[in-house]
Design a protein around this motif. Sequence first.
Motif, PDB file in Angstrom:
ATOM      1  N   GLN A 133       0.827  -1.208   0.000  1.00 62.68           N
ATOM      2  CA  GLN A 133       0.000   0.000   0.000  1.00 62.68           C
ATOM      3  C   GLN A 133       0.862   1.259   0.000  1.00 62.68           C
ATOM      4  O   GLN A 133       0.509   2.260  -0.637  1.00 62.68           O
ATOM      5  CB  GLN A 133      -0.925  -0.018   1.221  1.00 62.68           C
ATOM      6  CG  GLN A 133      -2.033  -1.064   1.142  1.00 62.68           C
ATOM      7  CD  GLN A 133      -2.808  -1.167   2.437  1.00 62.68           C
ATOM      8  OE1 GLN A 133      -2.234  -1.138   3.534  1.00 62.68           O
ATOM      9  NE2 GLN A 133      -4.123  -1.302   2.327  1.00 62.68           N
ATOM     10  N   ILE A 134       1.985   1.221   0.697  1.00 62.23           N
ATOM     11  CA  ILE A 134       2.881   2.377   0.702  1.00 62.23           C
ATOM     12  C   ILE A 134       3.434   2.614  -0.693  1.00 62.23           C
ATOM     13  O   ILE A 134       3.475   3.758  -1.189  1.00 62.23           O
ATOM     14  CB  ILE A 134       4.020   2.159   1.716  1.00 62.23           C
ATOM     15  CG1 ILE A 134       3.469   2.160   3.142  1.00 62.23           C
ATOM     16  CG2 ILE A 134       5.090   3.242   1.560  1.00 62.23           C
ATOM     17  CD1 ILE A 134       4.492   1.853   4.206  1.00 62.23           C
ATOM     18  N   LEU A 135       3.864   1.557  -1.369  1.00 60.32           N
ATOM     19  CA  LEU A 135       4.403   1.698  -2.720  1.00 60.32           C
ATOM     20  C   LEU A 135       3.328   2.158  -3.704  1.00 60.32           C
ATOM     21  O   LEU A 135       3.603   2.948  -4.608  1.00 60.32           O
ATOM     22  CB  LEU A 135       5.009   0.369  -3.174  1.00 60.32           C
ATOM     23  CG  LEU A 135       6.258  -0.086  -2.406  1.00 60.32           C
ATOM     24  CD1 LEU A 135       6.687  -1.468  -2.875  1.00 60.32           C
ATOM     25  CD2 LEU A 135       7.387   0.915  -2.577  1.00 60.32           C
ATOM     26  N   GLU A 136       2.110   1.683  -3.513  1.00 58.76           N
ATOM     27  CA  GLU A 136       1.018   2.122  -4.371  1.00 58.76           C
ATOM     28  C   GLU A 136       0.717   3.600  -4.145  1.00 58.76           C
ATOM     29  O   GLU A 136       0.400   4.344  -5.078  1.00 58.76           O
ATOM     30  CB  GLU A 136      -0.227   1.282  -4.096  1.00 58.76           C
ATOM     31  CG  GLU A 136      -1.492   1.742  -4.808  1.00 58.76           C
ATOM     32  CD  GLU A 136      -1.360   1.753  -6.330  1.00 58.76           C
ATOM     33  OE1 GLU A 136      -2.126   2.491  -6.971  1.00 58.76           O
ATOM     34  OE2 GLU A 136      -0.490   1.037  -6.870  1.00 58.76           O
ATOM     35  N   GLY A 137       0.825   4.039  -2.885  1.00 56.65           N
ATOM     36  CA  GLY A 137       0.636   5.457  -2.599  1.00 56.65           C
ATOM     37  C   GLY A 137       1.694   6.319  -3.259  1.00 56.65           C
ATOM     38  O   GLY A 137       1.399   7.413  -3.754  1.00 56.65           O
ATOM     39  N   ALA A 138       2.939   5.837  -3.294  1.00 52.85           N
ATOM     40  CA  ALA A 138       4.004   6.585  -3.971  1.00 52.85           C
ATOM     41  C   ALA A 138       3.726   6.676  -5.469  1.00 52.85           C
ATOM     42  O   ALA A 138       3.972   7.716  -6.098  1.00 52.85           O
ATOM     43  CB  ALA A 138       5.353   5.904  -3.723  1.00 52.85           C
ATOM     44  N   ARG A 139       3.212   5.592  -6.037  1.00 51.67           N
ATOM     45  CA  ARG A 139       2.895   5.614  -7.467  1.00 51.67           C
ATOM     46  C   ARG A 139       1.748   6.573  -7.750  1.00 51.67           C
ATOM     47  O   ARG A 139       1.782   7.347  -8.727  1.00 51.67           O
ATOM     48  CB  ARG A 139       2.531   4.205  -7.944  1.00 51.67           C
ATOM     49  CG  ARG A 139       2.311   4.092  -9.450  1.00 51.67           C
ATOM     50  CD  ARG A 139       1.464   2.892  -9.808  1.00 51.67           C
ATOM     51  NE  ARG A 139       0.127   2.986  -9.241  1.00 51.67           N
ATOM     52  CZ  ARG A 139      -0.847   3.740  -9.735  1.00 51.67           C
ATOM     53  NH1 ARG A 139      -0.633   4.491 -10.809  1.00 51.67           N
ATOM     54  NH2 ARG A 139      -2.036   3.769  -9.155  1.00 51.67           N
ATOM     55  N   ARG A 141       0.623   9.178  -5.859  1.00 53.47           N
ATOM     56  CA  ARG A 141       0.862  10.576  -5.512  1.00 53.47           C
ATOM     57  C   ARG A 141       1.984  11.207  -6.312  1.00 53.47           C
ATOM     58  O   ARG A 141       1.929  12.396  -6.655  1.00 53.47           O
ATOM     59  CB  ARG A 141       1.182  10.692  -4.017  1.00 53.47           C
ATOM     60  CG  ARG A 141       0.014  10.371  -3.106  1.00 53.47           C
ATOM     61  CD  ARG A 141       0.455  10.309  -1.661  1.00 53.47           C
ATOM     62  NE  ARG A 141      -0.650   9.913  -0.782  1.00 53.47           N
ATOM     63  CZ  ARG A 141      -0.492   9.550   0.497  1.00 53.47           C
ATOM     64  NH1 ARG A 141       0.706   9.548   1.028  1.00 53.47           N
ATOM     65  NH2 ARG A 141      -1.533   9.199   1.224  1.00 53.47           N
ATOM     66  N   PHE A 142       3.027  10.421  -6.584  1.00 54.89           N
ATOM     67  CA  PHE A 142       4.221  10.995  -7.208  1.00 54.89           C
ATOM     68  C   PHE A 142       4.521  10.445  -8.594  1.00 54.89           C
ATOM     69  O   PHE A 142       5.507  10.857  -9.212  1.00 54.89           O
ATOM     70  CB  PHE A 142       5.443  10.750  -6.309  1.00 54.89           C
ATOM     71  CG  PHE A 142       5.299  11.257  -4.911  1.00 54.89           C
ATOM     72  CD1 PHE A 142       5.123  12.601  -4.656  1.00 54.89           C
ATOM     73  CD2 PHE A 142       5.323  10.387  -3.834  1.00 54.89           C
ATOM     74  CE1 PHE A 142       4.990  13.077  -3.365  1.00 54.89           C
ATOM     75  CE2 PHE A 142       5.199  10.847  -2.535  1.00 54.89           C
ATOM     76  CZ  PHE A 142       5.028  12.197  -2.297  1.00 54.89           C
ATOM     77  N   ASN A 143       3.709   9.527  -9.032  1.00 55.39           N
ATOM     78  CA  ASN A 143       3.947   8.927 -10.344  1.00 55.39           C
ATOM     79  C   ASN A 143       5.309   8.230 -10.387  1.00 55.39           C
ATOM     80  O   ASN A 143       6.029   8.275 -11.383  1.00 55.39           O
ATOM     81  CB  ASN A 143       3.861   9.999 -11.438  1.00 55.39           C
ATOM     82  CG  ASN A 143       3.652   9.418 -12.814  1.00 55.39           C
ATOM     83  OD1 ASN A 143       3.090   8.331 -12.959  1.00 55.39           O
ATOM     84  ND2 ASN A 143       4.110  10.106 -13.839  1.00 55.39           N
ATOM     85  N   ILE A 144       5.668   7.558  -9.281  1.00 55.04           N
ATOM     86  CA  ILE A 144       6.953   6.866  -9.156  1.00 55.04           C
ATOM     87  C   ILE A 144       6.711   5.386  -8.888  1.00 55.04           C
ATOM     88  O   ILE A 144       5.990   5.032  -7.948  1.00 55.04           O
ATOM     89  CB  ILE A 144       7.806   7.467  -8.022  1.00 55.04           C
ATOM     90  CG1 ILE A 144       8.173   8.913  -8.340  1.00 55.04           C
ATOM     91  CG2 ILE A 144       9.069   6.636  -7.785  1.00 55.04           C
ATOM     92  CD1 ILE A 144       8.902   9.619  -7.215  1.00 55.04           C
ATOM     93  N   THR A 145       7.311   4.545  -9.700  1.00 52.09           N
ATOM     94  CA  THR A 145       7.245   3.098  -9.518  1.00 52.09           C
ATOM     95  C   THR A 145       8.663   2.562  -9.385  1.00 52.09           C
ATOM     96  O   THR A 145       9.514   2.826 -10.246  1.00 52.09           O
ATOM     97  CB  THR A 145       6.547   2.424 -10.704  1.00 52.09           C
ATOM     98  OG1 THR A 145       5.226   2.962 -10.845  1.00 52.09           O
ATOM     99  CG2 THR A 145       6.452   0.918 -10.502  1.00 52.09           C
ATOM    100  N   LEU A 146       8.925   1.821  -8.314  1.00 50.88           N
ATOM    101  CA  LEU A 146      10.260   1.279  -8.097  1.00 50.88           C
ATOM    102  C   LEU A 146      10.472   0.042  -8.968  1.00 50.88           C
ATOM    103  O   LEU A 146       9.564  -0.767  -9.134  1.00 50.88           O
ATOM    104  CB  LEU A 146      10.460   0.914  -6.627  1.00 50.88           C
ATOM    105  CG  LEU A 146      10.351   2.063  -5.618  1.00 50.88           C
ATOM    106  CD1 LEU A 146      10.657   1.557  -4.211  1.00 50.88           C
ATOM    107  CD2 LEU A 146      11.285   3.199  -5.974  1.00 50.88           C
ATOM    108  N   PRO A 147      11.686  -0.127  -9.499  1.00 49.10           N
ATOM    109  CA  PRO A 147      11.950  -1.310 -10.341  1.00 49.10           C
ATOM    110  C   PRO A 147      11.977  -2.615  -9.566  1.00 49.10           C
ATOM    111  O   PRO A 147      11.753  -3.682 -10.134  1.00 49.10           O
ATOM    112  CB  PRO A 147      13.320  -1.000 -10.959  1.00 49.10           C
ATOM    113  CG  PRO A 147      13.946  -0.001 -10.045  1.00 49.10           C
ATOM    114  CD  PRO A 147      12.821   0.808  -9.479  1.00 49.10           C
TER     115      PRO A 147
END
Length: 553
Positions: A133-139, A141-147
């Motif tokens: 959920q934290i990673l989805e929130g980053a995606r 809110r910030f349009n950032i997806t970690l590899p």
Amino acid sequence: MFPLFHELHNGIYWPSLRLQVSKRVWSTGDRLLWSLVLPCVYLSLVLTLVLALAVVGVRTWLQARRRARRRLARDDGGGGGAAPLTMAFFHPYCNAGGGGERVLWCALRCLQNRYPTVAFVVYTGDQGVSGEQILEGARRRFNITLPRPVTFVFLRHRLLVEASSYPHFTLLGQSVGSMFLGWEALTAFVPDLYVDSMGYAFTLPLFRYLGGCEVASYVHYPTVSTDMLSVVRERNPRFNHSDYISSNPVLSAIKVLYYCCFALLYGLAGSCSDLVMVNSTWTLGHILSLWRAPGRTCLVYPPCDVAAFLDVPLDEDDEEVEDGWEELGQELGSGGEDDEGGIGGGGGGGGDRKCHSIVSVGQFRPEKDHRLQIRAFRNLLDRKGEGPGRRETLRLVLIGGCRNQEDEDRVLMLRGVCQELGVADRVEFKLNVAFDELKRELTGATIGLHTMWNEHFGIGVVECMAAGTVVLAHKSGGPKLDIVVPYEGAPTGFLADTEDSYAGAMDAILALSPAARLEIRRNARRSVERFSDREFDACFLSAMEPLMTRLLE
């Protein structure tokens, strides 16, 4: 007898008598002194030895845990090769939606791309959410997806660093609390490289001397600064300096002494860092004066998502813009005033009857000074009056994230301020919005508003400039020194510092013709390329390279 008395009277025997008496007195005093001092000296030596042994014991225990973890990781990987290097970021509020969190996710993304064999950990105090959920929130809110995935270590005692837990001596309380929270993090997971990405400098000695880790830090804002000292010395009331202290010279003097002592401890803690990255020229100056590590300190501007806004065309309602630069010079030279007044009057800016949004982007924290924004907006409405095409053509949109219940209560207070000032019908609050909605509001706005005094950088200011708004920021800190500065000799925005100057600047911006505003927007958009994600990645990796090379050898 008389000669003897005469000699005594003349002082022949008095020196020897005084010497004997003083020997007896000092002999008694020395014995008493040593009887008190020697036990204290012995006790101090014993306690120092016990403390040193405790530090060595804890360090040995923690390093043994790290070796065991690395051995387990190597065995799980098939038993061949070296165990992966682990890098941990200390970010108790990683699920918040502020600029500091964007730095965290961009740093993780570029490090994962550059070092595919390194494992990454994030210490967070967020409860009730999962890592996914934290990673989805980053995606979102910030349009950032970690590899690649990261490991989250959830800390249970984030309350220790909450400002609300310390109504008095807040800085000291939060700093001591961060040490306990850091201890919880260190005992839960011992990394090879520790990065403080939120400004908790007092955790650095823990990880360096007890955990045996290499330590680095990215400083957004110094915990204490010379500006804060000047506020107290000048007895100037602000959000972090109460009226009852500023009005009392004795309490102000005590607080100055408290800040000076705290600044010394803060400098000692920060100097433990092997690498120091700061986000702005303003922060750089304070950190160099406090931490005194110029050889290990570098400026790395934070990443701003300018690319997401650059695809939005800049236009101004079918106006001719070829002569925008010449017209801009004429209008700014005349102060940008509209003799007819209002938005719908005659003159250079009088023909512009569109509805204008004034947008503010920033977390709902006290230092952002949303009160000043609302008061300045009320001042602007008073200048425009109640006629057609005036008040109803303006709206103030406050966009920001709420970290906790305290921030939500602050929003309720600000809504009450709007009611008191009679502007509630023209002010909108948008909390924790998705990136798409943020982009839509910014690209449709006329003015991007910022009011924080001594903002360390101002990611929201950069985003407003990239989106095509005309920025009006506080005349201090990062906006003044790094962002709202001329680009190739041309203006990129406006600065103000009081309610009247803000209202006057907004009035002047609205009075500009669309062509003149367009020229400022173009200059601003060209200038923010230096704050892009790509520039951040290059600078961040360049700063980290020597440290990472040493660890990977």
